[in-house]
Enzyme design. Structure first.
Site, PDB file in Angstrom:
ATOM      1  N   ALA A   1      64.363   8.724  22.710  1.00 41.47           N
ATOM      2  CA  ALA A   1      64.175   7.482  23.462  1.00 41.47           C
ATOM      3  C   ALA A   1      65.313   6.489  23.246  1.00 41.47           C
ATOM      4  O   ALA A   1      65.579   5.654  24.119  1.00 41.47           O
ATOM      5  CB  ALA A   1      62.838   6.845  23.082  1.00 41.47           C
TER       6      ALA A   1
ATOM      7  N   HIS B   1      68.560   7.275  23.066  1.00 38.92           N
ATOM      8  CA  HIS B   1      69.578   7.644  24.051  1.00 38.92           C
ATOM      9  C   HIS B   1      69.159   7.213  25.453  1.00 38.92           C
ATOM     10  O   HIS B   1      69.977   6.712  26.231  1.00 38.92           O
ATOM     11  CB  HIS B   1      69.788   9.167  24.066  1.00 38.92           C
TER      12      HIS B   1
ATOM     13  N   LYS C   1      72.743   1.282  16.475  1.00 37.03           N
ATOM     14  CA  LYS C   1      72.371   1.967  15.229  1.00 37.03           C
ATOM     15  C   LYS C   1      73.610   2.490  14.515  1.00 37.03           C
ATOM     16  O   LYS C   1      73.714   2.413  13.296  1.00 37.03           O
ATOM     17  CB  LYS C   1      71.394   3.112  15.491  1.00 37.03           C
TER      18      LYS C   1
ATOM     19  N   GLN D   1      80.569   2.812  14.142  1.00 34.08           N
ATOM     20  CA  GLN D   1      81.147   3.525  15.281  1.00 34.08           C
ATOM     21  C   GLN D   1      81.376   2.575  16.448  1.00 34.08           C
ATOM     22  O   GLN D   1      82.445   2.597  17.081  1.00 34.08           O
ATOM     23  CB  GLN D   1      80.208   4.654  15.698  1.00 34.08           C
TER      24      GLN D   1
END
Length: 278
Positions: A33, A35, A147, A151
């Protein structure tokens, strides 16, 4: 509209020719969910939504789970169709790296801290594949989840320093009702570990409360929190309070902060973070 599955770079470029509003959501598949939330954000902002599914070997270390990483293309495509994606780009390793990738993107030094300290070369692999995807798809918008905060920071720097005409959209971390951040790796947890995994987010929330109530001894807070989790059987990579704008260790002059953590339950490495202000 039916989801198109396109594995070849040349076919994807031909399909995208003439599109004037493209959003890219890069993934490694095994979609959850979290993504799908990113795909829905992309759908709100662009006429054509491309999701890539590519398990990128460059970002896996020697002892990491490349071969075991779940590959669930049929289920992923059903979820993408339901979420309104137009295209799923599913290149093979041979398609993305027909020869050895000797040209790499070298991220800034912050890539060697936090998750990069435990995973040397990881963010080189991430930045390199993202640059390739940006060049292949040429999106106007790209959507990444908060999250993976480090990155996201590195990709924003990539776009800024290389003057790429791409708006980076950050999607909020999606969580289970317990607070556990959704992750493809949660599937590796047994029931007992999954119950214990909730504690990571709760620990971060306690840190935020502590700081907002006036405790500014960040190294002590980090050490105490790491010790607490270690005593409960966790293997802690790091807990770190940072500036959310520079990702450098937080100073008393910083008001926009993020607390980040990576720790293992059994063999499963979990990451999480909370942004907050003081």
């Amino acid at each position: 509209m039916t989801l198109q599955i396109i594995p070849e770079i040349s076919s994807l470029r031909a399909r995208l020719a003439g599109e004037n509003s493209i959003a890219l959501v890069p993934t490694m598949g095994n979609l959850h969910a979290g993504h799908i939330h990113l795909v829905e954000l992309a759908r709100q902002r662009a006429g054509c939504v491309v999701t890539s599914i590519f398990v990128n070997p460059l970002q896996f270390g020697a002892n990491e789970d490349l071969d075991n990483y779940p590959r669930t293309l049929a289920e992923d495509c059903a979820k993408l169709q339901a979420a309104g994606a137009d295209i799923v780009f599913t290149p093979s390793v041979q398609e993305m790296y027909p020869t050895t990738q000797t040209m790499r993107i070298t991220p800034p030094p912050i890539a060697n801290e936090l998750c990069g300290a435990a995973r040397p070369g990881h963010f080189d692999g991430v930045a390199t594949v993202v640059m390739k995807l940006f060049n292949i798809v040429q999106p106007h918008i790209a959507v990444f989840g908060k999250k993976d905060f480090q990155q996201l920071f590195i990709i924003r720097e990539l776009v800024r320093q290389f003057n790429l005409p791409i708006d980076i959209i950050a999607g909020e971390t999606q969580r289970e009702h317990t607070g556990l951040a959704l992750s493809s790796r949660n599937g590796y947890l047994n029931e007992g570990q999954k119950l214990e995994a909730q504690r990571l987010y709760r620990t971060l929330k306690l840190i935020v409360d502590n700081v907002q109530q006036g405790n500014r001894d960040y190294p002590a807070i980090e050490a105490q929190s790491s010790q607490y989790l270690t005593q409960l059987g966790w293997i802690v990579d790091y807990i770190s309070i940072r500036s959310s704008t520079t990702l450098l260790p937080a100073s008393l002059d910083d008001h926009n902060l993020v607390v980040l953590a990576a720790a293992r339950q059994g063999n499963t490495r979990l990451i999480d973070n909370i942004e907050f202000s003081v």
